[in-house]
Scaffold this motif. Structure first.
Motif, mmCIF file in Angstrom:
data_model
loop_
_atom_site.group_PDB
_atom_site.id
_atom_site.type_symbol
_atom_site.label_atom_id
_atom_site.label_comp_id
_atom_site.label_asym_id
_atom_site.label_seq_id
_atom_site.Cartn_x
_atom_site.Cartn_y
_atom_site.Cartn_z
ATOM 1 N N UNK A 163 50.115 43.339 30.683
ATOM 2 C CA UNK A 163 50.585 42.603 29.497
ATOM 3 C C UNK A 163 51.887 41.841 29.774
ATOM 4 N N UNK A 164 52.917 42.485 30.367
ATOM 5 C CA UNK A 164 54.159 41.737 30.636
ATOM 6 C C UNK A 164 53.956 40.585 31.617
ATOM 7 N N UNK A 165 53.047 40.764 32.590
ATOM 8 C CA UNK A 165 52.782 39.711 33.573
ATOM 9 C C UNK A 165 52.207 38.476 32.900
ATOM 10 N N UNK A 166 51.183 38.656 32.075
ATOM 11 C CA UNK A 166 50.559 37.523 31.399
ATOM 12 C C UNK A 166 51.528 36.873 30.411
ATOM 13 N N UNK A 167 52.234 37.687 29.634
ATOM 14 C CA UNK A 167 53.149 37.133 28.648
ATOM 15 C C UNK A 167 54.265 36.342 29.318
ATOM 16 N N UNK A 168 54.809 36.888 30.400
ATOM 17 C CA UNK A 168 55.888 36.197 31.117
ATOM 18 C C UNK A 168 55.394 34.860 31.676
ATOM 19 N N UNK B 124 43.731 48.866 37.233
ATOM 20 C CA UNK B 124 44.224 47.807 36.346
ATOM 21 C C UNK B 124 43.110 47.396 35.387
ATOM 22 N N UNK B 125 42.638 48.349 34.613
ATOM 23 C CA UNK B 125 41.496 48.099 33.751
ATOM 24 C C UNK B 125 41.742 46.958 32.767
ATOM 25 N N UNK B 126 42.986 46.732 32.385
ATOM 26 C CA UNK B 126 43.284 45.659 31.428
ATOM 27 C C UNK B 126 43.051 44.269 32.013
ATOM 28 N N UNK B 127 42.889 44.164 33.322
ATOM 29 C CA UNK B 127 42.539 42.885 33.949
ATOM 30 C C UNK B 127 41.282 42.307 33.317
ATOM 31 N N UNK B 128 40.329 43.174 32.964
ATOM 32 C CA UNK B 128 39.041 42.730 32.442
ATOM 33 C C UNK B 128 39.113 42.321 30.971
ATOM 34 N N UNK B 129 40.273 42.420 30.368
ATOM 35 C CA UNK B 129 40.443 41.867 29.018
ATOM 36 C C UNK B 129 40.650 40.359 29.064
ATOM 37 N N UNK B 130 41.045 39.874 30.231
ATOM 38 C CA UNK B 130 41.267 38.428 30.389
ATOM 39 C C UNK B 130 40.199 37.798 31.282
ATOM 40 N N UNK B 131 39.773 38.527 32.313
ATOM 41 C CA UNK B 131 38.766 38.020 33.247
ATOM 42 C C UNK B 131 37.522 38.902 33.178
#
Length: 285
Positions: A29-34, A189-196
């Protein structure tokens, strides 16, 4: 960008990430937001680099930004006197750009099928676009077609040979077969699949692959992306490299000189950096 706009932009992107299923506790989340919030600083950096090291200016030029996101760079090109068009396949981020910037012309379209006649643009930007395009050869042909005879293509491209993968922050993922990479990303990094949908959506390239793809239609020059270590090219703290902040100011100034860029462009270090700025000048095929 004043504080009120910055806060509104942050809220817009927080809402965008939440709509994709992210929570603030997710590791990425911080990576994408930044990355989203750094668009204006990144755009200023690119335009300054174009002026200082390519000796080109957007003023009076017809400019295309492929994969523009919210169009921050397109907006800055317009403010600098260019006629700018921003193009992206993701309508949501373009809508955020229209809400905050307004000045550029935004188009929802695929960079692999540019909706323009041939020989239109003086300058084309493709910042972090190559990472997300599956057919690199097609993209090279399309931007070559859309450019004028003396046109300049400026890209920022992540290096697949760098150990730390930039979209997952996992070491070595880019060296694995895509299906195996998906397995490890799902574990770590399961949250990766929320974007890709899959790591197959990421198409990183090596120095040699970029050289081959662009070399047929362009005179290509690689510049290690060390400018963000340098105060003169790093327009705010949020845009600078945290490693660079540990360096003494004289060292940072030295790295930002023309001589340093020329040297770094000729040594093996070039193949191993995290990412490059690639200057591609159109030539006859």
């Amino acid at each position: 960008m004043n504080g009120g706009i910055a806060q509104s932009l942050r809220r817009a992107y927080e809402s965008h990430l939440e709509s994709l299923g992210f929570s603030k506790e997710d590791p990425l989340y911080p990576l994408f937001l930044r990355y989203f919030l750094d668009g204006v600083n990144r755009g200023r950096y690119i335009i300054e680099f174009l002026r200082e090291f390519v000796e080109a200016d957007v003023s009076g030029k017809i400019v295309l930004e492929c994969g523009c996101g919210d169009g921050s760079l397109s907006m800055l090109a317009s403010e600098s006197g260019g006629f700018a068009v921003g193009l992206d396949v993701e309508e949501k981020t373009l809508m955020i750009g229209k809400q905050f910037w307004g000045s550029p012309n935004f188009i929802v379209a695929d960079a692999l099928h540019l909706p323009f006649r041939s020989g239109v643009f003086d300058i084309i930007f493709a910042v972090d676009l190559m990472d997300h395009v599956k057919d690199h050869n097609r993209l090279s042909l399309e931007v070559w077609r859309a450019m004028k005879g003396e046109g300049i293509l400026l890209l920022k491209i992540a290096n697949r040979a760098f150990p730390l993968e930039p979209h997952t922050l996992l070491v070595g993922i880019s060296f694995l077969p895509r299906m195996l990479a998906d397995v490890f990303i799902n574990l770590l990094r399961k949250d990766f699949f929320k974007y890709y949908s899959s790591y197959k959506d990421i198409s990183l390239m090596t120095y040699w692959e970029v050289s081959r793809v662009l070399g047929e239609g362009f005179h290509v020059r690689f510049v290690p992306n060390v400018g963000r270590l340098v105060p003169s090219l790093s327009t705010s703290a949020s845009c600078s490299d945290p490693v660079g902040n540990l360096l003494p100011n004289p060292v940072r100034r030295m790295l930002g000189s023309r001589h340093a860029f020329a040297l770094l462009n000729r040594v093996p270090f070039l193949w191993l950096v995290k990412d490059w700025l690639v200057i591609a000048k159109k030539r006859a095929r």
